[in-house]
Design a protein around this motif. Structure first.
Motif, PDB file in Angstrom:
ATOM      1  N   VAL A 295       0.820  -1.137   0.024  1.00  0.00           N
ATOM      2  CA  VAL A 295      -0.028  -0.034  -0.127  1.00  0.00           C
ATOM      3  C   VAL A 295       0.836   1.328   0.032  1.00  0.00           C
ATOM      4  O   VAL A 295       1.999   1.230   0.525  1.00  0.00           O
ATOM      5  CB  VAL A 295      -1.057   0.300   1.236  1.00  0.00           C
ATOM      6  CG1 VAL A 295      -1.951  -1.161   1.233  1.00  0.00           C
ATOM      7  CG2 VAL A 295      -0.171   0.089   2.595  1.00  0.00           C
ATOM      8  N   ASP A 296       0.263   2.287  -0.430  1.00  0.00           N
ATOM      9  CA  ASP A 296       1.055   3.794  -0.378  1.00  0.00           C
ATOM     10  C   ASP A 296       0.398   4.366   0.825  1.00  0.00           C
ATOM     11  O   ASP A 296      -0.823   4.689   0.773  1.00  0.00           O
ATOM     12  CB  ASP A 296       0.763   4.340  -1.802  1.00  0.00           C
ATOM     13  CG  ASP A 296       1.710   5.616  -1.751  1.00  0.00           C
ATOM     14  OD1 ASP A 296       2.106   5.865  -0.650  1.00  0.00           O
ATOM     15  OD2 ASP A 296       2.051   5.925  -2.922  1.00  0.00           O
ATOM     16  N   ALA A 297       1.129   4.307   1.910  1.00  0.00           N
ATOM     17  CA  ALA A 297       0.669   5.127   3.011  1.00  0.00           C
ATOM     18  C   ALA A 297       0.123   6.515   2.697  1.00  0.00           C
ATOM     19  O   ALA A 297      -0.510   7.106   3.388  1.00  0.00           O
ATOM     20  CB  ALA A 297       1.670   5.004   4.196  1.00  0.00           C
ATOM     21  N   GLN A 298       0.780   7.238   1.616  1.00  0.00           N
ATOM     22  CA  GLN A 298       0.379   8.463   1.420  1.00  0.00           C
ATOM     23  C   GLN A 298      -0.967   8.719   0.601  1.00  0.00           C
ATOM     24  O   GLN A 298      -1.501   9.670   0.274  1.00  0.00           O
ATOM     25  CB  GLN A 298       1.373   9.195   0.562  1.00  0.00           C
ATOM     26  CG  GLN A 298       3.017   9.058   1.073  1.00  0.00           C
ATOM     27  CD  GLN A 298       2.976   9.384   2.429  1.00  0.00           C
ATOM     28  OE1 GLN A 298       2.383  10.705   2.779  1.00  0.00           O
ATOM     29  NE2 GLN A 298       3.723   8.885   3.331  1.00  0.00           N
ATOM     30  N   GLN A 299      -1.546   7.576  -0.022  1.00  0.00           N
ATOM     31  CA  GLN A 299      -2.656   7.390  -0.869  1.00  0.00           C
ATOM     32  C   GLN A 299      -4.081   7.142  -0.163  1.00  0.00           C
ATOM     33  O   GLN A 299      -4.225   5.894  -0.088  1.00  0.00           O
ATOM     34  CB  GLN A 299      -2.499   6.654  -2.114  1.00  0.00           C
ATOM     35  CG  GLN A 299      -1.320   7.081  -2.870  1.00  0.00           C
ATOM     36  CD  GLN A 299      -1.720   8.616  -3.842  1.00  0.00           C
ATOM     37  OE1 GLN A 299      -2.767   8.335  -4.282  1.00  0.00           O
ATOM     38  NE2 GLN A 299      -0.653   9.126  -3.875  1.00  0.00           N
ATOM     39  N   ARG A 300      -4.225   7.817   0.766  1.00  0.00           N
ATOM     40  CA  ARG A 300      -5.498   7.398   1.500  1.00  0.00           C
ATOM     41  C   ARG A 300      -6.763   7.682   0.787  1.00  0.00           C
ATOM     42  O   ARG A 300      -7.089   8.802   0.396  1.00  0.00           O
ATOM     43  CB  ARG A 300      -5.546   8.268   2.968  1.00  0.00           C
ATOM     44  CG  ARG A 300      -6.789   7.816   3.664  1.00  0.00           C
ATOM     45  CD  ARG A 300      -6.466   7.990   5.186  1.00  0.00           C
ATOM     46  NE  ARG A 300      -7.459   7.343   6.071  1.00  0.00           N
ATOM     47  CZ  ARG A 300      -8.228   7.688   6.900  1.00  0.00           C
ATOM     48  NH1 ARG A 300      -8.076   8.701   7.416  1.00  0.00           N
ATOM     49  NH2 ARG A 300      -8.912   6.888   7.595  1.00  0.00           N
ATOM     50  N   LEU A 301      -7.817   6.519   0.692  1.00  0.00           N
ATOM     51  CA  LEU A 301      -8.848   6.824   0.038  1.00  0.00           C
ATOM     52  C   LEU A 301     -10.156   7.466   0.931  1.00  0.00           C
ATOM     53  O   LEU A 301     -11.154   8.094   0.365  1.00  0.00           O
ATOM     54  CB  LEU A 301      -9.544   5.441  -0.307  1.00  0.00           C
ATOM     55  CG  LEU A 301      -8.576   4.517  -1.176  1.00  0.00           C
ATOM     56  CD1 LEU A 301      -9.226   3.105  -1.304  1.00  0.00           C
ATOM     57  CD2 LEU A 301      -8.242   5.148  -2.731  1.00  0.00           C
ATOM     58  N   GLY A 302      -9.771   7.161   2.079  1.00  0.00           N
ATOM     59  CA  GLY A 302     -11.007   8.018   3.046  1.00  0.00           C
ATOM     60  C   GLY A 302     -11.164   7.076   4.232  1.00  0.00           C
ATOM     61  O   GLY A 302     -10.400   5.895   4.454  1.00  0.00           O
ATOM     62  N   PRO A 303     -12.134   7.404   5.162  1.00  0.00           N
ATOM     63  CA  PRO A 303     -12.559   6.467   6.185  1.00  0.00           C
ATOM     64  C   PRO A 303     -12.993   5.208   5.761  1.00  0.00           C
ATOM     65  O   PRO A 303     -13.533   5.103   4.765  1.00  0.00           O
ATOM     66  CB  PRO A 303     -13.438   7.296   7.112  1.00  0.00           C
ATOM     67  CG  PRO A 303     -14.091   8.292   6.319  1.00  0.00           C
ATOM     68  CD  PRO A 303     -12.820   8.641   5.104  1.00  0.00           C
ATOM     69  N   LEU A 304     -12.994   4.136   6.718  1.00  0.00           N
ATOM     70  CA  LEU A 304     -13.779   3.054   6.631  1.00  0.00           C
ATOM     71  C   LEU A 304     -15.284   3.242   6.415  1.00  0.00           C
ATOM     72  O   LEU A 304     -15.807   4.110   6.730  1.00  0.00           O
ATOM     73  CB  LEU A 304     -13.387   2.038   7.374  1.00  0.00           C
ATOM     74  CG  LEU A 304     -12.003   1.370   7.591  1.00  0.00           C
ATOM     75  CD1 LEU A 304     -11.754   0.407   8.592  1.00  0.00           C
ATOM     76  CD2 LEU A 304     -11.492   0.893   6.272  1.00  0.00           C
ATOM     77  N   PRO A 305     -15.932   2.542   5.517  1.00  0.00           N
ATOM     78  CA  PRO A 305     -17.443   2.748   5.227  1.00  0.00           C
ATOM     79  C   PRO A 305     -18.255   2.629   6.265  1.00  0.00           C
ATOM     80  O   PRO A 305     -17.910   2.061   7.498  1.00  0.00           O
ATOM     81  CB  PRO A 305     -17.923   1.851   4.118  1.00  0.00           C
ATOM     82  CG  PRO A 305     -16.608   0.904   4.023  1.00  0.00           C
ATOM     83  CD  PRO A 305     -15.849   1.490   4.819  1.00  0.00           C
ATOM     84  N   GLU A 306     -19.483   3.313   6.580  1.00  0.00           N
ATOM     85  CA  GLU A 306     -20.415   3.519   7.761  1.00  0.00           C
ATOM     86  C   GLU A 306     -20.898   2.155   8.078  1.00  0.00           C
ATOM     87  O   GLU A 306     -20.998   1.866   9.078  1.00  0.00           O
ATOM     88  CB  GLU A 306     -21.373   4.391   7.191  1.00  0.00           C
ATOM     89  CG  GLU A 306     -22.554   4.846   8.311  1.00  0.00           C
ATOM     90  CD  GLU A 306     -21.739   5.450   9.496  1.00  0.00           C
ATOM     91  OE1 GLU A 306     -20.648   6.403   9.293  1.00  0.00           O
ATOM     92  OE2 GLU A 306     -21.953   5.031  10.562  1.00  0.00           O
ATOM     93  N   TRP A 307     -21.294   1.363   6.803  1.00  0.00           N
ATOM     94  CA  TRP A 307     -21.739  -0.020   7.005  1.00  0.00           C
ATOM     95  C   TRP A 307     -21.092  -1.097   7.819  1.00  0.00           C
ATOM     96  O   TRP A 307     -21.355  -2.229   8.220  1.00  0.00           O
ATOM     97  CB  TRP A 307     -22.295  -0.510   5.797  1.00  0.00           C
ATOM     98  CG  TRP A 307     -21.637  -0.486   4.629  1.00  0.00           C
ATOM     99  CD1 TRP A 307     -21.394   0.459   3.641  1.00  0.00           C
ATOM    100  CD2 TRP A 307     -20.627  -1.287   3.990  1.00  0.00           C
ATOM    101  NE1 TRP A 307     -20.505   0.341   2.715  1.00  0.00           N
ATOM    102  CE2 TRP A 307     -20.005  -1.070   2.977  1.00  0.00           C
ATOM    103  CE3 TRP A 307     -20.034  -2.540   4.748  1.00  0.00           C
ATOM    104  CZ2 TRP A 307     -18.950  -1.546   2.238  1.00  0.00           C
ATOM    105  CZ3 TRP A 307     -18.911  -3.299   4.125  1.00  0.00           C
ATOM    106  CH2 TRP A 307     -18.617  -2.674   2.848  1.00  0.00           C
ATOM    107  N   VAL A 308     -19.448  -0.656   7.976  1.00  0.00           N
ATOM    108  CA  VAL A 308     -18.759  -1.451   8.766  1.00  0.00           C
ATOM    109  C   VAL A 308     -18.257  -1.266  10.233  1.00  0.00           C
ATOM    110  O   VAL A 308     -17.757  -1.887  11.003  1.00  0.00           O
ATOM    111  CB  VAL A 308     -17.414  -1.975   7.630  1.00  0.00           C
ATOM    112  CG1 VAL A 308     -16.224  -1.087   7.813  1.00  0.00           C
ATOM    113  CG2 VAL A 308     -17.185  -3.259   7.850  1.00  0.00           C
ATOM    114  N   GLN A 309     -18.650   0.031  10.481  1.00  0.00           N
ATOM    115  CA  GLN A 309     -18.278   0.822  11.559  1.00  0.00           C
ATOM    116  C   GLN A 309     -18.619   0.025  12.877  1.00  0.00           C
ATOM    117  O   GLN A 309     -17.892   0.091  13.798  1.00  0.00           O
ATOM    118  CB  GLN A 309     -18.499   2.167  11.594  1.00  0.00           C
ATOM    119  CG  GLN A 309     -18.207   3.139  10.798  1.00  0.00           C
ATOM    120  CD  GLN A 309     -16.616   3.585  10.853  1.00  0.00           C
ATOM    121  OE1 GLN A 309     -16.044   3.158  11.881  1.00  0.00           O
ATOM    122  NE2 GLN A 309     -16.014   3.759   9.763  1.00  0.00           N
ATOM    123  N   LEU A 310     -19.711  -0.325  13.050  1.00  0.00           N
ATOM    124  CA  LEU A 310     -20.310  -1.159  14.116  1.00  0.00           C
ATOM    125  C   LEU A 310     -19.190  -2.414  14.591  1.00  0.00           C
ATOM    126  O   LEU A 310     -18.768  -2.858  15.639  1.00  0.00           O
ATOM    127  CB  LEU A 310     -21.908  -1.681  14.308  1.00  0.00           C
ATOM    128  CG  LEU A 310     -22.348  -1.924  15.309  1.00  0.00           C
ATOM    129  CD1 LEU A 310     -22.727  -0.366  16.100  1.00  0.00           C
ATOM    130  CD2 LEU A 310     -23.921  -2.579  15.148  1.00  0.00           C
TER     131      LEU A 310
END
Ligand SMILES: O=C(O)CCC(=O)C(=O)O
Ligand SMILES: [Fe+2]
Length: 302
Positions: A77-92
């Protein structure tokens, strides 16, 4: 760019080996197995969300990535290339995972879909890429996951009496060092090395946590087959198994207690992993050169 070590799978089929159904049976330090970590309703909801997202097609399986993209050409992975937070549906589910021992805050998720006959090559998730424990949640179907590491290199004696642990002989064990592309067992300088091997059955809805030694020193892989022998029972693989692998992307070099498996702590791969054989490396090539030289000398003498 950080790399992902992938190695050859052992060739032999081991129907006779006991299969661990619990982490205690597996006896690998740092491994946790939580059966029924989610309910069938939560499983169905996760699968529904996943189905609404675009898939990336690999040669044998489909994948989705969240948080950070996984680069298969570099196996990292490229630690500099963040796509965003993990999706809402997996947060719980993530919150419950983060409450488990050894689990750091999670920011990367890879969804894998395996159809019958498709598995995953032996590897240690690259040390320099991910910190702490690696978690795998199984949905829709189960499979055997196998673990292996060279005998005698264990830092913990607690693994020695694991009922599912079997020493086997396999080539190229030293290539488990996190260097990439070291999987050509026939060219390994280590030659034949004894391996400890453990099979663990992962049922749907079970959460596997690979922490500590199990994450940093043991290779894991899923045999490419259509059914698994589980303690005398032949279990056909389901139409598909969808796994959610959660990790934390590492921002700095790894300083784990397993330097022999750690790409952050090893010298560059060229100096530690024997390079693939080149014609010029072979004794025959030198012999031919020598004979040509002798022939030339003889001609000059005449
Ligand atoms: O499918 C799984 O359960 C494991 C996946 C895995 O080992 C990985 O993505 O590194
Ligand atoms: Fe992995």
């Amino acid at each position: 760019m950080v790399k992902f070590a992938e190695l050859e799978q052992p060739k032999q089929v081991q129907q006779h080996l006991p299969v661990a159904l619990t982490a205690a049976q597996a006896g690998i330090p740092g491994l946790q197995l939580h059966p029924e970590f989610i309910t069938p309703e939560q499983e169905a909801a996760l699968l529904q969300h996943i189905e609404q997202q675009p898939w990336q097609q690999l040669s044998k399986r489909r994948v989705q990535h969240y948080g950070f993209c996984f680069d298969y050409s570099q196996r990292g992975v490229d630690a500099q290339q963040r796509l965003g937070p993990l999706p809402e549906w997996v947060q719980l589910v993530v919150q419950r995972m983060e409450a488990l021992p050894d689990v750091l805050p999670l920011d990367q998720l890879t969804v894998n879909e395996y159809t019958p006959g498709v598995g995953l090559s032996a590897h240690i998730d690259t040390h320099s890429a991910f910190s702490g424990a690696i978690l795998s949640l199984s949905l829709a179907g189960g499979c055997i996951m196998e673990f292996r590491r060279p005998v005698g290199s264990s830092s913990s004696s607690s693994a020695a009496n694991g009922s599912s642990m079997t020493p086997i002989a396999a080539a190229g064990a030293a290539a488990a060092a996190a260097g990439d592309g070291g999987g050509d067992s026939s060219s390994s300088s280590a030659g034949e090395a004894a391996l400890q091997q453990v099979q663990v059955y992962l049922p749907p809805r079970a959460l596997l946590v690979m922490g500590g030694e199990s994450r940093y020193a043991w290779q894991h892989y899923i045999p490419h087959r259509k059914a698994d022998w589980v303690n005398g029972q032949l279990l056909p693989r389901a139409a598909r198994r969808v796994s959610l692998t959660f990790r934390q992307v590492r921002g700095r070099p790894c300083a784990c207690a397993f330097p022999q498996f750690c790409d952050s702590q090893l010298a560059p791969p060229d100096s530690v992993v024997e390079r693939k054989s080149h014609p010029a490396d072979s004794g025959w090539m030198w012999m031919l050169l020598f004979m040509a030289l002798v022939y030339q000398c003889c001609r000059v003498e005449q």
